[in-house]
Design a protein around this motif. Structure first.
Motif, PDB file in Angstrom:
ATOM      1  N   ILE A  71      -2.658  -3.295  28.111  1.00 42.02           N
ATOM      2  CA  ILE A  71      -3.421  -4.359  28.554  1.00 42.02           C
ATOM      3  C   ILE A  71      -2.534  -5.090  29.489  1.00 42.02           C
ATOM      4  CG2 ILE A  71      -4.632  -6.558  28.126  1.00 42.02           C
ATOM      5  CD1 ILE A  71      -5.121  -5.420  25.373  1.00 42.02           C
ATOM      6  N   ASP A  72      -2.838  -5.433  30.815  1.00 38.74           N
ATOM      7  CA  ASP A  72      -2.157  -6.237  31.647  1.00 38.74           C
ATOM      8  C   ASP A  72      -2.849  -7.595  31.677  1.00 38.74           C
ATOM      9  OD1 ASP A  72      -0.441  -4.435  32.372  1.00 38.74           O
ATOM     10  OD2 ASP A  72      -1.068  -3.827  34.199  1.00 38.74           O
ATOM     11  N   TRP A  73      -2.117  -8.702  31.095  1.00 39.86           N
ATOM     12  CA  TRP A  73      -2.806  -9.898  30.822  1.00 39.86           C
ATOM     13  C   TRP A  73      -2.341 -10.999  31.932  1.00 39.86           C
ATOM     14  CZ3 TRP A  73      -6.235 -10.746  27.256  1.00 39.86           C
ATOM     15  CH2 TRP A  73      -6.338 -10.169  25.930  1.00 39.86           C
ATOM     16  N   THR A  74      -3.336 -11.649  32.420  1.00 42.20           N
ATOM     17  CA  THR A  74      -3.092 -12.759  33.366  1.00 42.20           C
ATOM     18  C   THR A  74      -3.707 -13.944  33.227  1.00 42.20           C
ATOM     19  OG1 THR A  74      -4.870 -12.005  34.832  1.00 42.20           O
ATOM     20  CG2 THR A  74      -2.507 -11.074  35.483  1.00 42.20           C
ATOM     21  N   HIS A  75      -3.384 -15.131  33.587  1.00 40.75           N
ATOM     22  CA  HIS A  75      -3.975 -16.541  33.031  1.00 40.75           C
ATOM     23  C   HIS A  75      -3.859 -17.323  34.655  1.00 40.75           C
ATOM     24  CE1 HIS A  75      -4.619 -19.783  30.784  1.00 40.75           C
ATOM     25  NE2 HIS A  75      -3.534 -20.448  31.173  1.00 40.75           N
ATOM     26  N   GLY A  76      -4.503 -16.470  35.528  1.00 45.02           N
ATOM     27  CA  GLY A  76      -4.779 -17.274  37.091  1.00 45.02           C
ATOM     28  C   GLY A  76      -3.419 -17.501  37.647  1.00 45.02           C
ATOM     29  N   SER A  77      -3.356 -18.845  38.220  1.00 47.65           N
ATOM     30  CA  SER A  77      -2.195 -19.029  38.918  1.00 47.65           C
ATOM     31  C   SER A  77      -1.309 -19.492  38.145  1.00 47.65           C
ATOM     32  CB  SER A  77      -2.628 -19.993  40.054  1.00 47.65           C
ATOM     33  OG  SER A  77      -3.033 -21.476  39.383  1.00 47.65           O
ATOM     34  N   THR A  78      -1.276 -19.726  36.858  1.00 51.22           N
ATOM     35  CA  THR A  78      -0.259 -20.061  36.063  1.00 51.22           C
ATOM     36  C   THR A  78       0.189 -19.141  35.150  1.00 51.22           C
ATOM     37  OG1 THR A  78      -2.057 -21.118  34.288  1.00 51.22           O
ATOM     38  CG2 THR A  78      -1.180 -22.642  36.180  1.00 51.22           C
ATOM     39  N   THR A  79       0.212 -17.784  35.721  1.00 48.76           N
ATOM     40  CA  THR A  79       0.525 -16.846  34.632  1.00 48.76           C
ATOM     41  C   THR A  79       2.145 -16.921  34.435  1.00 48.76           C
ATOM     42  OG1 THR A  79      -1.503 -15.513  35.254  1.00 48.76           O
ATOM     43  CG2 THR A  79       0.581 -14.361  34.225  1.00 48.76           C
ATOM     44  N   ALA A  80       2.977 -16.777  35.371  1.00 41.50           N
ATOM     45  CA  ALA A  80       4.409 -16.800  35.383  1.00 41.50           C
ATOM     46  C   ALA A  80       5.011 -17.903  34.450  1.00 41.50           C
ATOM     47  CB  ALA A  80       5.095 -17.033  36.683  1.00 41.50           C
ATOM     48  N   ASN A  81       5.895 -17.305  33.467  1.00 37.62           N
ATOM     49  CA  ASN A  81       6.632 -18.164  32.566  1.00 37.62           C
ATOM     50  C   ASN A  81       5.801 -18.795  31.618  1.00 37.62           C
ATOM     51  OD1 ASN A  81       9.159 -17.827  33.964  1.00 37.62           O
ATOM     52  ND2 ASN A  81       8.408 -19.267  35.430  1.00 37.62           N
ATOM     53  N   GLN A  82       4.439 -18.437  31.199  1.00 37.55           N
ATOM     54  CA  GLN A  82       3.830 -18.880  29.963  1.00 37.55           C
ATOM     55  C   GLN A  82       4.485 -18.231  28.942  1.00 37.55           C
ATOM     56  OE1 GLN A  82       1.285 -20.866  29.500  1.00 37.55           O
ATOM     57  NE2 GLN A  82       0.491 -21.399  31.608  1.00 37.55           N
ATOM     58  N   PRO A  83       4.612 -18.962  27.610  1.00 37.59           N
ATOM     59  CA  PRO A  83       4.971 -18.329  26.543  1.00 37.59           C
ATOM     60  C   PRO A  83       4.380 -17.133  25.950  1.00 37.59           C
ATOM     61  CG  PRO A  83       4.602 -20.752  26.291  1.00 37.59           C
ATOM     62  CD  PRO A  83       3.872 -20.189  27.489  1.00 37.59           C
ATOM     63  N   VAL A  84       5.342 -16.139  25.479  1.00 36.54           N
ATOM     64  CA  VAL A  84       4.870 -14.971  24.971  1.00 36.54           C
ATOM     65  C   VAL A  84       4.961 -15.099  23.624  1.00 36.54           C
ATOM     66  CG1 VAL A  84       4.906 -12.554  24.683  1.00 36.54           C
ATOM     67  CG2 VAL A  84       5.121 -13.655  26.930  1.00 36.54           C
ATOM     68  N   LEU A  85       3.817 -14.985  22.392  1.00 34.86           N
ATOM     69  CA  LEU A  85       3.899 -15.030  21.263  1.00 34.86           C
ATOM     70  C   LEU A  85       4.063 -13.934  20.522  1.00 34.86           C
ATOM     71  CD1 LEU A  85       1.655 -18.371  20.699  1.00 34.86           C
ATOM     72  CD2 LEU A  85       4.166 -18.303  21.493  1.00 34.86           C
ATOM     73  N   ALA A  86       4.493 -13.816  19.237  1.00 33.93           N
ATOM     74  CA  ALA A  86       4.232 -12.620  18.317  1.00 33.93           C
ATOM     75  C   ALA A  86       3.133 -12.217  17.730  1.00 33.93           C
ATOM     76  CB  ALA A  86       5.245 -12.645  17.121  1.00 33.93           C
ATOM     77  N   SER A  87       2.273 -11.210  17.897  1.00 33.15           N
ATOM     78  CA  SER A  87       0.928 -11.271  17.381  1.00 33.15           C
ATOM     79  C   SER A  87       0.822 -11.062  16.058  1.00 33.15           C
ATOM     80  CB  SER A  87       0.559  -9.730  18.317  1.00 33.15           C
ATOM     81  OG  SER A  87       0.138  -9.946  19.505  1.00 33.15           O
ATOM     82  N   ALA A  88       1.948 -10.580  15.402  1.00 28.54           N
ATOM     83  CA  ALA A  88       1.829 -10.469  13.856  1.00 28.54           C
ATOM     84  C   ALA A  88       3.251 -10.659  13.452  1.00 28.54           C
ATOM     85  CB  ALA A  88       1.302  -9.069  13.690  1.00 28.54           C
TER      86      ALA A  88
END
Length: 487
Positions: free
Chosen positions: A62-79
């Motif tokens: 999966i390639d995940w995006t969050h619009g124009s605010t994608t860069a430098n968003q926190p990445v969290l452990a899924s489990a």
């Protein structure tokens, strides 16, 4: 090969068949629920997840995006888990390559997650993390053309369809993260026997589940999740192993592919079996059955029978020749497990032949089962193991007549008419059978495009064959497969 003893086909044998306790009351197999995965993003954030044809290493990535605010968003452990990799991939000139900066978390029991193209990571190999813990930030490092998080859920090293909050993810969806501090682990599904049913139609493959309460799920397009099988699907087989359903597909190009529908309802990609088991020319038929944690598989290639095993660790044994029992090309093959033996039947020149593969890997000679039952001119056959007995569903006269019978543990055979179950005037083009929760379930494809389903109860009584709701299965239905899976 041990001598087969023919039993006279009388009404008494039908009574014996019903009363013989053909179905063994086996204990339900165990299955391990996967990690309680949540999205790798902050609570209540909505992210768009996509893939594309040729996405490396899998279209399940999966390639995940969050619009124009994608860069430098926190990445969290899924489990919860332990970081096994936290590194940066670079070229000799120091530029980023491949995943760039990425992290892999080991969740145990073969399950891992991967987070790639990060701008930075906050963990190192050996770090123990909990679900929701920040491990890095979204970036654009490596083989990337814009800020996004490349994300994978893997099982035994193979990328699978991702599952979040207990539901398989559908590519192209925007999903809201439930990776929150107060998120509770979704309850594990109640274990029950379910019939997994796959229908081939127009080169496509469609899958549904019949639950223990007799309700059916709708049919879904398998290749819409796993990726297209090259050349389209010709025929399939299924086998349930510890909560997972293994699906084998023969393509119209004569190749064999394999996928898994996991207990959490997610799928793996279809993979070409030839890479490990060896390339066979012109495969036309396949059958499969579980044997403990392994899958026994037989195919027909150039009119001959071959056998392989998918081992519990995911590797495949090389194909081995089982032979051509009747001299004429084999047109159908089926197999099932009875105790520690794998029993195989094959149709050659309208005659039914039978052999047994013992647990030590040795085979008996082929025997003429048509001579034992008195039924010849066989078109199709399906089998299911019930304890030490082998149950059969057979069609003759171009699918106009149907029979049910058994090869008992003592080597005796019996075959009886099924006209009271599948009504007259129906012509069957394909048949499948499986043991599901101590019952024999059978499915028939008819010339008018229907799929009929019936059950033989432990008492020996049959339910009338009834049409399956094929909404969602377009085109001409050409084949069906069925297996029992406990999950």
């Amino acid at each position: 090969m041990s001598t087969l003893t023919r039993r006279a086909l009388t009404s008494a044998t039908g009574i014996a068949l019903a009363a013989s306790g053909l179905v063994a009351f086996a204990a339900s197999p165990s299955y391990a629920a996967g990690p309680a995965y949540q999205m790798p993003f902050s609570c209540n954030q909505a992210w768009l997840g996509k893939t594309y044809s040729g996405h490396s290493p899998s279209i399940q990535s999966i390639d995940w995006t969050h619009g124009s605010t994608t860069a430098n968003q926190p990445v969290l452990a899924s489990a919860d888990g332990v970081v096994s990799t936290a590194t940066t991939l670079t070229n000799p000139d120091g530029s980023y390559r491949s995943y760039g900066k990425y992290v892999v978390i080991d969740h145990g029991n073969g399950s891992t997650t991967l987070y790639a193209h990060l701008n930075g990571y906050d963990v190192s190999a050996g770090t123990r993390v909990v679900r929701g813990q920040k491990i890095g930030i979204v970036g654009n490092t490596g083989n990337s053309s814009g800020a996004h998080l490349h994300y994978e859920q893997r099982y035994n090293g193979t990328v699978k369809q991702s599952v979040f909050d207990g539901d398989p993810f559908q590519m192209g969806s925007t999903l809201t993260s439930r990776n929150c501090a107060d998120t509770t682990t979704p309850p594990a599904p109640t274990g029950q026997w379910r019939a997994q049913v796959a229908v081939e139609s127009g080169g496509g493959l469609y899958h549904a589940v019949r639950n223990a309460d007799r309700t059916w799920t709708g049919f879904g397009d398998v290749q819409g999740v796993t990726g297209a099988v090259p050349g389209g699907v010709r025929t399939t087989a299924e086998a349930g192993v510890n909560g997972d359903t293994h699906v084998l597909a023969v393509t119209n190009e004569g190749k064999l592919f394999h996928s898994i529908r996991f207990a959490d309802r997610s799928w793996s990609d279809f993979g070409d079996v030839a890479g490990e088991a060896g390339q066979l020319a012109n495969i036309t038929q396949v059958a499969a059955v579980s044997s403990g944690t392994e899958v026994q598989v037989v195919v027909v290639a150039d009119g001959k029978v071959y056998h392989t095993v998918r081992r519990a660790n995911g590797t495949w044994a090389p194909f081995g020749a089982v032979g051509n029992p009747g001299g004429a090309p084999v047109t159908k093959v089926a197999l099932s497990q009875t105790g520690t033996d794998t029993q195989v039947v094959a149709v050659s020149g309208g005659t039914l032949f039978h052999t047994v593969r013992h647990a030590d890997g040795t085979w008996t000679n082929w025997g003429d089962a048509s001579a034992e039952t008195g039924v010849s001119g066989i078109d199709d056959v399906a089998v299911a193991g019930t304890g030490g007995d082998l149950q059969l569903v057979v069609t003759t006269e171009g699918g106009v007549k149907r029979y049910h019978g058994a090869r008992f543990a003592n080597g005796q055979w019996v075959l009886n008419d099924l006209s009271s179950v599948v009504p007259s005037g129906v012509t069957v083009t394909d048949v499948a059978a499986a043991q599901v929760n101590n019952e024999l379930q059978a499915a028939f494809v008819t010339t008018d495009g229907r799929v009929l389903h019936t059950i033989r109860a432990v008492s020996g009584t049959w339910s009338p064959a009834a049409p399956v709701d094929l909404t969602g299965v377009p085109g001409t239905r050409t084949g069906v497969s069925i297996t029992g899976t406990y999950n």
